[in-house]
Structure formats: structure tokens, C-alpha cells
Design a protein around this motif. Sequence first.
Motif, PDB file in Angstrom:
ATOM      1  N   GLN A  39       0.827  -1.186   0.000  1.00 11.84           N
ATOM      2  CA  GLN A  39       0.000   0.000   0.000  1.00 11.84           C
ATOM      3  C   GLN A  39       0.867   1.243   0.000  1.00 11.84           C
ATOM      4  N   ARG A  40       0.478   2.216  -0.783  1.00 13.39           N
ATOM      5  CA  ARG A  40       1.187   3.492  -0.790  1.00 13.39           C
ATOM      6  C   ARG A  40       0.803   4.264   0.466  1.00 13.39           C
ATOM      7  N   GLN A  41       1.786   4.897   1.048  1.00 10.35           N
ATOM      8  CA  GLN A  41       1.545   5.705   2.232  1.00 10.35           C
ATOM      9  C   GLN A  41       2.226   7.048   2.048  1.00 10.35           C
ATOM     10  N   ASN A  42       1.736   8.037   2.763  1.00 11.16           N
ATOM     11  CA  ASN A  42       2.342   9.359   2.775  1.00 11.16           C
ATOM     12  C   ASN A  42       2.527   9.908   1.350  1.00 11.16           C
ATOM     13  N   ILE A  43       1.476   9.861   0.570  1.00  8.82           N
ATOM     14  CA  ILE A  43       1.552  10.240  -0.836  1.00  8.82           C
ATOM     15  C   ILE A  43       2.006  11.694  -0.997  1.00  8.82           C
ATOM     16  N   LYS A  44       3.081  11.864  -1.737  1.00 13.44           N
ATOM     17  CA  LYS A  44       3.661  13.138  -2.148  1.00 13.44           C
ATOM     18  C   LYS A  44       3.690  14.186  -1.040  1.00 13.44           C
ATOM     19  N   GLN A  45       4.326  13.824   0.048  1.00 11.87           N
ATOM     20  CA  GLN A  45       4.548  14.772   1.124  1.00 11.87           C
ATOM     21  C   GLN A  45       6.035  15.101   1.159  1.00 11.87           C
ATOM     22  N   PHE A  46       6.367  16.215   1.738  1.00 16.06           N
ATOM     23  CA  PHE A  46       7.758  16.651   1.781  1.00 16.06           C
ATOM     24  C   PHE A  46       8.469  16.068   2.994  1.00 16.06           C
ATOM     25  N   TYR A  47       9.663  15.545   2.745  1.00 17.83           N
ATOM     26  CA  TYR A  47      10.493  14.946   3.786  1.00 17.83           C
ATOM     27  C   TYR A  47      11.856  15.627   3.744  1.00 17.83           C
ATOM     28  N   LYS A  48      12.376  15.948   4.919  1.00 20.99           N
ATOM     29  CA  LYS A  48      13.694  16.564   5.014  1.00 20.99           C
ATOM     30  C   LYS A  48      14.734  15.467   5.192  1.00 20.99           C
ATOM     31  N   ILE A  49      15.732  15.442   4.310  1.00 20.42           N
ATOM     32  CA  ILE A  49      16.777  14.417   4.347  1.00 20.42           C
ATOM     33  C   ILE A  49      17.703  14.706   5.526  1.00 20.42           C
ATOM     34  N   ALA A  50      17.799  13.732   6.445  1.00 15.14           N
ATOM     35  CA  ALA A  50      18.615  13.904   7.646  1.00 15.14           C
ATOM     36  C   ALA A  50      19.988  13.253   7.499  1.00 15.14           C
ATOM     37  N   SER A  67       7.629  14.833  13.583  1.00 14.26           N
ATOM     38  CA  SER A  67       8.523  14.268  14.609  1.00 14.26           C
ATOM     39  C   SER A  67       8.938  12.832  14.275  1.00 14.26           C
ATOM     40  N   SER A  68       8.597  12.339  13.097  1.00 11.21           N
ATOM     41  CA  SER A  68       8.902  10.958  12.707  1.00 11.21           C
ATOM     42  C   SER A  68      10.138  10.886  11.812  1.00 11.21           C
ATOM     43  N   VAL A  69      10.860   9.767  11.947  1.00 15.04           N
ATOM     44  CA  VAL A  69      12.015   9.496  11.090  1.00 15.04           C
ATOM     45  C   VAL A  69      11.657   8.305  10.206  1.00 15.04           C
ATOM     46  N   TYR A  70      11.948   8.418   8.909  1.00 11.76           N
ATOM     47  CA  TYR A  70      11.647   7.364   7.944  1.00 11.76           C
ATOM     48  C   TYR A  70      12.959   6.827   7.382  1.00 11.76           C
ATOM     49  N   LYS A  71      13.035   5.511   7.297  1.00 10.61           N
ATOM     50  CA  LYS A  71      14.208   4.859   6.699  1.00 10.61           C
ATOM     51  C   LYS A  71      13.794   4.438   5.286  1.00 10.61           C
ATOM     52  N   ILE A  72      14.459   5.027   4.297  1.00 13.23           N
ATOM     53  CA  ILE A  72      14.105   4.804   2.893  1.00 13.23           C
ATOM     54  C   ILE A  72      15.294   4.140   2.210  1.00 13.23           C
ATOM     55  N   VAL A  73      15.023   3.069   1.457  1.00 11.96           N
ATOM     56  CA  VAL A  73      16.092   2.384   0.734  1.00 11.96           C
ATOM     57  C   VAL A  73      15.921   2.606  -0.763  1.00 11.96           C
ATOM     58  N   SER A  74      17.054   2.646  -1.460  1.00 11.58           N
ATOM     59  CA  SER A  74      17.046   2.837  -2.910  1.00 11.58           C
ATOM     60  C   SER A  74      18.296   2.170  -3.476  1.00 11.58           C
ATOM     61  N   THR A  75      18.135   1.402  -4.547  1.00 11.81           N
ATOM     62  CA  THR A  75      19.307   0.754  -5.149  1.00 11.81           C
ATOM     63  C   THR A  75      20.159   1.812  -5.837  1.00 11.81           C
ATOM     64  N   LYS A  76      21.460   1.604  -5.795  1.00 14.24           N
ATOM     65  CA  LYS A  76      22.385   2.555  -6.411  1.00 14.24           C
ATOM     66  C   LYS A  76      22.202   2.545  -7.923  1.00 14.24           C
ATOM     67  N   SER A  77      22.303   3.715  -8.527  1.00 18.27           N
ATOM     68  CA  SER A  77      22.221   3.816  -9.985  1.00 18.27           C
ATOM     69  C   SER A  77      23.287   4.794 -10.459  1.00 18.27           C
ATOM     70  N   ASP A 130      14.270   1.826  18.723  1.00 27.50           N
ATOM     71  CA  ASP A 130      13.878   3.047  19.418  1.00 27.50           C
ATOM     72  C   ASP A 130      13.016   3.964  18.562  1.00 27.50           C
ATOM     73  N   SER A 131      13.230   3.906  17.228  1.00 25.91           N
ATOM     74  CA  SER A 131      12.548   4.899  16.410  1.00 25.91           C
ATOM     75  C   SER A 131      12.001   4.390  15.085  1.00 25.91           C
ATOM     76  N   ILE A 132      12.657   3.432  14.446  1.00 27.47           N
ATOM     77  CA  ILE A 132      12.267   3.044  13.090  1.00 27.47           C
ATOM     78  C   ILE A 132      11.808   1.587  13.065  1.00 27.47           C
ATOM     79  N   LEU A 133      10.511   1.401  12.832  1.00 32.02           N
ATOM     80  CA  LEU A 133       9.942   0.057  12.792  1.00 32.02           C
ATOM     81  C   LEU A 133       9.428  -0.303  11.405  1.00 32.02           C
TER      82      LEU A 133
END
Length: 147
Positions: A39-50, A67-77, A130-133
Motif C-alpha cells: 500500500q502506498r503511504q504518505n503520498i507526495k509529502q515533503f520529507y527533510k533528508i537527515a 517528529s517521525s524518522v523514515y528509513k528509505i532504501v534505494s538501489t544505487k544507480s 527506538d525509532s524506526i519500525l
Amino acid sequence: MKSAMGYLNFNYAIILIIILCFPFCKTRSRSYGEPITLQRQNIKQFYKIAKIDSIGNVFVIYARKDSSVYKIVSTKSEENCERLLVGKSYPLLLNNLVQKTVDSHKVSRHAIPHLGGIMYYGAPIIFEPDSILDIYTALNLSGLCLK
């Protein structure tokens, strides 16, 4: 001649019955190879890269929203583009990679506390208790390039 005509009418009757019954036939097979719908979540919202890290062939991007931290993965290109920068905000289309149920059994980090993470393109991506599940991909990201 009558028997040949009767035989043809019988064959047509059988074919007609098969054709009429065909739409009502349906198989009920289940397998573990069924595709998982994410399921898509948080559709087109702005996130600050930490923070941006790298594990093998995978970028691990930490992004904040409220106040939330998101862990995002992306394959190298190897694309030539303007890359994401730490401290900047970007509109990301996030998609949760953590499957919540398998055959109606809860398997999330919340339900199974000893679940440590996921494998993503051969790289172990670890939860941070502690923060990212949850772990996400960004549908509009290729490597560190915003599409």
C-alpha cells in the motif's frame, strides 16, 4: 442418416453445455508465490533528508517529517542527475516494504519483537527499535535521483 444427424446434434449439445458452464468454473488455488500488494503511504509529502548511508548496492536514506524518522532504501544507480542533499526537503512517494501479515498472521516488528529487519537487494536493512519500525522505498526515487 438419422443416426449421423443424431450424433451431430448430440455433439453440438455437449459443446453448448460446456460453453454455457464455462463461466461458472473457477479454481481456488493458493500458493506462497502470490504477489504481495504494497500500500502506498504518505503520498507526495515533503520529507527533510537527515542522513544518507550506503550498504552494498543500496542507499539508506533517513528522512524526517514532523517528529517521525523514515528509513528509505534505494538501489544505487549511475544516472547523471541532481542528487538528494542532506538538509533539503523533497516530495517523496513512500511505499512501505514491511509486510504486516502472511496468511492472516501478524508478522510486523510490532507483533514479533525479535524480527530484526529485511533483506533488500542482498543488503540487510535493520530496524531501529527506538525509532524506526518500518522501511520504505520512494516510488519517485532512483538511486539518489528524484524522478
